[in-house]
Design a protein around this motif. Sequence first.
Motif, PDB file in Angstrom:
ATOM      1  N   PHE A 168       0.851  -1.198   0.000  1.00 26.49           N
ATOM      2  CA  PHE A 168       0.000   0.000   0.000  1.00 26.49           C
ATOM      3  C   PHE A 168       0.885   1.246   0.000  1.00 26.49           C
ATOM      4  CE2 PHE A 168      -2.272   3.401   2.227  1.00 26.49           C
ATOM      5  CZ  PHE A 168      -3.457   3.449   1.489  1.00 26.49           C
ATOM      6  N   LEU A 169       1.949   1.225   0.784  1.00 24.27           N
ATOM      7  CA  LEU A 169       2.865   2.364   0.868  1.00 24.27           C
ATOM      8  C   LEU A 169       3.588   2.588  -0.462  1.00 24.27           C
ATOM      9  CD1 LEU A 169       3.760   4.432   2.977  1.00 24.27           C
ATOM     10  CD2 LEU A 169       5.629   2.902   3.615  1.00 24.27           C
ATOM     11  N   LYS A 170       4.044   1.500  -1.094  1.00 17.82           N
ATOM     12  CA  LYS A 170       4.702   1.621  -2.396  1.00 17.82           C
ATOM     13  C   LYS A 170       3.739   2.170  -3.441  1.00 17.82           C
ATOM     14  CE  LYS A 170       8.111  -2.106  -1.872  1.00 17.82           C
ATOM     15  NZ  LYS A 170       8.518  -3.445  -2.358  1.00 17.82           N
ATOM     16  N   CYS A 171       2.517   1.653  -3.403  1.00 16.66           N
ATOM     17  CA  CYS A 171       1.493   2.098  -4.354  1.00 16.66           C
ATOM     18  C   CYS A 171       1.214   3.585  -4.202  1.00 16.66           C
ATOM     19  CB  CYS A 171       0.215   1.298  -4.121  1.00 16.66           C
ATOM     20  SG  CYS A 171      -1.231   1.882  -5.027  1.00 16.66           S
ATOM     21  N   MET A 172       1.215   4.054  -2.961  1.00 14.22           N
ATOM     22  CA  MET A 172       0.867   5.448  -2.684  1.00 14.22           C
ATOM     23  C   MET A 172       2.099   6.341  -2.576  1.00 14.22           C
ATOM     24  SD  MET A 172      -2.281   5.215  -2.934  1.00 14.22           S
ATOM     25  CE  MET A 172      -3.654   4.072  -2.781  1.00 14.22           C
ATOM     26  N   PHE A 173       3.125   6.043  -3.404  1.00 15.47           N
ATOM     27  CA  PHE A 173       4.289   6.922  -3.570  1.00 15.47           C
ATOM     28  C   PHE A 173       5.085   7.110  -2.281  1.00 15.47           C
ATOM     29  CE2 PHE A 173       0.399   8.481  -5.651  1.00 15.47           C
ATOM     30  CZ  PHE A 173       0.631   7.997  -6.923  1.00 15.47           C
ATOM     31  N   ASN A 174       5.059   6.079  -1.412  1.00 18.14           N
ATOM     32  CA  ASN A 174       5.759   6.122  -0.128  1.00 18.14           C
ATOM     33  C   ASN A 174       5.301   7.280   0.752  1.00 18.14           C
ATOM     34  OD1 ASN A 174       7.445   3.806  -0.452  1.00 18.14           O
ATOM     35  ND2 ASN A 174       8.700   4.982  -1.876  1.00 18.14           N
ATOM     36  N   LYS A 175       4.035   7.673   0.585  1.00 23.58           N
ATOM     37  CA  LYS A 175       3.436   8.708   1.425  1.00 23.58           C
ATOM     38  C   LYS A 175       2.616   8.038   2.528  1.00 23.58           C
ATOM     39  CE  LYS A 175       5.140  12.039  -0.935  1.00 23.58           C
ATOM     40  NZ  LYS A 175       6.182  12.895  -0.340  1.00 23.58           N
ATOM     41  N   TYR A 176       3.058   8.202   3.765  1.00 10.99           N
ATOM     42  CA  TYR A 176       2.369   7.577   4.892  1.00 10.99           C
ATOM     43  C   TYR A 176       0.993   8.214   5.096  1.00 10.99           C
ATOM     44  CZ  TYR A 176       6.860   5.597   6.394  1.00 10.99           C
ATOM     45  OH  TYR A 176       8.026   4.900   6.453  1.00 10.99           O
ATOM     46  N   PRO A 177       0.001   7.426   5.486  1.00 11.97           N
ATOM     47  CA  PRO A 177      -1.245   8.049   5.943  1.00 11.97           C
ATOM     48  C   PRO A 177      -0.956   8.809   7.227  1.00 11.97           C
ATOM     49  CG  PRO A 177      -1.273   5.668   6.357  1.00 11.97           C
ATOM     50  CD  PRO A 177      -0.050   5.948   5.555  1.00 11.97           C
ATOM     51  N   LYS A 178      -1.579   9.966   7.402  1.00  9.70           N
ATOM     52  CA  LYS A 178      -1.320  10.751   8.603  1.00  9.70           C
ATOM     53  C   LYS A 178      -1.972  10.130   9.833  1.00  9.70           C
ATOM     54  CE  LYS A 178      -0.726  15.079   6.077  1.00  9.70           C
ATOM     55  NZ  LYS A 178      -1.222  16.461   5.868  1.00  9.70           N
ATOM     56  N   ALA A 179      -3.136   9.515   9.631  1.00  8.57           N
ATOM     57  CA  ALA A 179      -3.839   8.850  10.736  1.00  8.57           C
ATOM     58  C   ALA A 179      -4.551   7.623  10.194  1.00  8.57           C
ATOM     59  CB  ALA A 179      -4.841   9.797  11.381  1.00  8.57           C
ATOM     60  N   VAL A 180      -4.641   6.595  11.010  1.00  8.11           N
ATOM     61  CA  VAL A 180      -5.338   5.375  10.605  1.00  8.11           C
ATOM     62  C   VAL A 180      -6.216   4.906  11.757  1.00  8.11           C
ATOM     63  CG1 VAL A 180      -3.448   3.850  11.343  1.00  8.11           C
ATOM     64  CG2 VAL A 180      -5.064   3.065   9.607  1.00  8.11           C
ATOM     65  N   ILE A 181      -7.417   4.447  11.428  1.00  3.76           N
ATOM     66  CA  ILE A 181      -8.364   3.939  12.421  1.00  3.76           C
ATOM     67  C   ILE A 181      -8.597   2.454  12.154  1.00  3.76           C
ATOM     68  CG2 ILE A 181     -10.681   4.145  13.391  1.00  3.76           C
ATOM     69  CD1 ILE A 181     -10.770   7.021  12.428  1.00  3.76           C
ATOM     70  N   THR A 182      -8.414   1.627  13.189  1.00  3.53           N
ATOM     71  CA  THR A 182      -8.640   0.185  13.067  1.00  3.53           C
ATOM     72  C   THR A 182      -9.288  -0.321  14.355  1.00  3.53           C
ATOM     73  OG1 THR A 182      -6.582  -0.614  14.117  1.00  3.53           O
ATOM     74  CG2 THR A 182      -6.457   0.059  11.796  1.00  3.53           C
ATOM     75  N   ASP A 183      -9.587  -1.619  14.390  1.00  2.18           N
ATOM     76  CA  ASP A 183     -10.002  -2.201  15.662  1.00  2.18           C
ATOM     77  C   ASP A 183      -8.746  -2.507  16.479  1.00  2.18           C
ATOM     78  OD1 ASP A 183      -8.921  -4.612  14.748  1.00  2.18           O
ATOM     79  OD2 ASP A 183     -10.847  -5.405  14.084  1.00  2.18           O
ATOM     80  N   ILE A 192       1.098  -2.151  11.728  1.00  5.47           N
ATOM     81  CA  ILE A 192       1.029  -0.701  11.530  1.00  5.47           C
ATOM     82  C   ILE A 192       2.238  -0.028  12.170  1.00  5.47           C
ATOM     83  CG2 ILE A 192      -0.226   1.379  12.256  1.00  5.47           C
ATOM     84  CD1 ILE A 192      -2.816  -0.196  11.804  1.00  5.47           C
ATOM     85  N   LYS A 193       2.618  -0.499  13.351  1.00  5.62           N
ATOM     86  CA  LYS A 193       3.762   0.086  14.054  1.00  5.62           C
ATOM     87  C   LYS A 193       5.051  -0.093  13.251  1.00  5.62           C
ATOM     88  CE  LYS A 193       5.855   0.208  18.666  1.00  5.62           C
ATOM     89  NZ  LYS A 193       5.835  -0.398  20.025  1.00  5.62           N
ATOM     90  N   LYS A 194       5.179  -1.231  12.563  1.00  3.55           N
ATOM     91  CA  LYS A 194       6.385  -1.510  11.793  1.00  3.55           C
ATOM     92  C   LYS A 194       6.409  -0.758  10.463  1.00  3.55           C
ATOM     93  CE  LYS A 194       7.287  -6.191  13.553  1.00  3.55           C
ATOM     94  NZ  LYS A 194       7.315  -7.633  13.201  1.00  3.55           N
ATOM     95  N   VAL A 195       5.283  -0.792   9.744  1.00  2.32           N
ATOM     96  CA  VAL A 195       5.262  -0.265   8.380  1.00  2.32           C
ATOM     97  C   VAL A 195       4.905   1.225   8.338  1.00  2.32           C
ATOM     98  CG1 VAL A 195       4.336  -0.593   6.053  1.00  2.32           C
ATOM     99  CG2 VAL A 195       4.585  -2.563   7.579  1.00  2.32           C
ATOM    100  N   PHE A 196       4.026   1.657   9.259  1.00  3.61           N
ATOM    101  CA  PHE A 196       3.603   3.059   9.301  1.00  3.61           C
ATOM    102  C   PHE A 196       4.044   3.721  10.612  1.00  3.61           C
ATOM    103  CE2 PHE A 196      -0.351   1.519   6.805  1.00  3.61           C
ATOM    104  CZ  PHE A 196       0.342   1.583   5.607  1.00  3.61           C
ATOM    105  N   PRO A 197       5.332   3.780  10.887  1.00  5.35           N
ATOM    106  CA  PRO A 197       5.777   4.319  12.179  1.00  5.35           C
ATOM    107  C   PRO A 197       5.458   5.799  12.375  1.00  5.35           C
ATOM    108  CG  PRO A 197       7.643   4.061  10.695  1.00  5.35           C
ATOM    109  CD  PRO A 197       6.477   3.409  10.020  1.00  5.35           C
ATOM    110  N   LYS A 198       5.243   6.526  11.280  1.00  2.00           N
ATOM    111  CA  LYS A 198       4.961   7.961  11.373  1.00  2.00           C
ATOM    112  C   LYS A 198       3.466   8.265  11.427  1.00  2.00           C
ATOM    113  CE  LYS A 198       9.095   8.986   8.624  1.00  2.00           C
ATOM    114  NZ  LYS A 198       9.605   9.601   7.369  1.00  2.00           N
TER     115      LYS A 198
END
Length: 600
Positions: A168-183, A192-198
């Motif tokens: 997903f990160l590669k597809c989206m030009f290595n632009k991290y989502p600013k916030a993510v909501i999950t269960d 998420i902690k590993k791949v989206f640390p920011k």
Amino acid sequence: MKHRSHSNFHRSIEGKSLMVQFGQAGLKPSQIKKAVNTMKTSNVADVTSKQCADVLSEQRKQHKGKEFYGLIKHFQDKTLVDSDQYFVVDLSDDGYPRNIFWADGRSRDAYTKFRDVVVFDVTYMTNKFKMPFAPFTGVNHHGQSILFGGALLENEKEESFEWLFEHFLKCMFNKYPKAVITDQDKAMRNAIKKVFPKTRHRFCSWHIMKHETEHLRSYVSHYSDFQETHKQWVNSDTIEQFEATWEVMRSKYELENNSWITDMYNQRIHWAKPFLKDTFFAGMTTTGRSESINSFFDGYVNSRTMLNEFVVQYDKAVESRRAAEEDEDFKTMNSRPVLSSVHPIEAKAGQCYTRKMFETFKKEWTEAITNLTHETKGKTTEESTYRVGQLDVDKKYWRIVTFRSLDQVSVTCSCAKYETNGILCKHSLYVMKKKHVKELPSHYILPRWTLSVRYKLGSASIGLGKMNNENGVSAYTLWCVRSNFTKLIEQARDSPSEIQKVNTILISLLDDQTNRKKSTSLENISQGSCMGVSQIDMMSQLSVRDPLGPSTTKGRPKVASRIRSSLEAPKKRTCSYCQGLGHYTTSCSKRKSDESLEET
């Protein structure tokens, strides 16, 4: 008189084709029967639901063992018309597909504008292989749900989520989502902690409330004031208040013995309101967006949907969503806002916001000018501080608003509505009106709530200088350049002289690039949407196999057309006689026992 052939419409090429088309549109046999019987000629006998089901079954048999091939063929065909499509498959050593992720060009374009918040949830069964459907959902400029991409997963283990998030990160030009909501799924959280640390990670508030009922039932029954104290703790306005109330609760109710609530306290940065006030969530607190997307797919897919059918139905569902977005764009462009006052603040909001978001603003504005009052807390030459609220509401629930007007108007409120929702709250608007602010400041109008971000074909005119980094040209820049190049060709294609001019310029540029000592690294290109194309080209040369079989998922029923989301989960049976779970009064053994004792 009817000929024998008149009763065989379901066996005719025309009849079968019609039924298959309706089946591919997601209709059930009973619905297909009604549609076909309405459309056919009067001298042909009505078809039955069983005949429709038999035709669909026969059609599915033709694709048995070829579903995954059909899925790849679908994406190959799409690439011919959408060069920005991204598609990747995770294969086992034996060539069986395990995880699949895809996103088309428009979804990727939407992500560049609305990546401030992404909802991710896995609650949906889509096919006979029981591969959970995992959509990435966002919110557009009208407050509507949009899809950034979709995935089919082998399972819900940490490594599957890691694979998905990385692509997903590669597809989206290595632009991290600013916030993510999950269960609160642990595997999802770790990935998420590993791949989206920011990325700021928030837990779905509905899931937390559901678990509270289960884990805190004994405290509610033992302590008469526990529920009210717990409510105050959860709704704390500041971090200091949250921590102080926790200490009182922990000591008074001996909460150390409850591992669940202690664990929730340790993870407070993921769910407690005071810790999330500085992050934009577009007004969302739950995974309801993702679950509403899942519900939306109900009209298109079910548990028997084949893989090759699913991706077609996915596109149809997405197109329906995009049509709704375009309808709202049209309404905003071709209508005037209905104002509730003649104040220029409201007039400016009506000019800038989309119609849906202006309605949200207008509710806050109406409250501000009709229902609120204030107390002055402090005043200096630089700033003023007020306590703002309604007269009929206890003052402890009033909000603190700070107003400054040195270089530009600045207003902050303790409710943090602007920070989290992107729309000024009624408390801030009340103070701005009181301070005679003549116009809604432009820096309080987020572009993501205006028409400036609406989708336009070939509109990737990004400031390239800002998108590059110290490692060279970014994938996002390459994507923008390619989009502009495609747009140039499309505009010049109707004129031979213009196309010749474009070609001459390109040849000159190619010569310049050939003469450069250092050629552009192939890796930089592969990070863009070409990655998806090359993946598809390679896949067509493999021995393509269908998935091994139904995957094992967390807590999923063996038979389900769609996994019921938590928001739709049926209530557990509760006996009104003994208050026990799992049965009703009619089958209550305690009631029967008591009645037999009374008779004796």
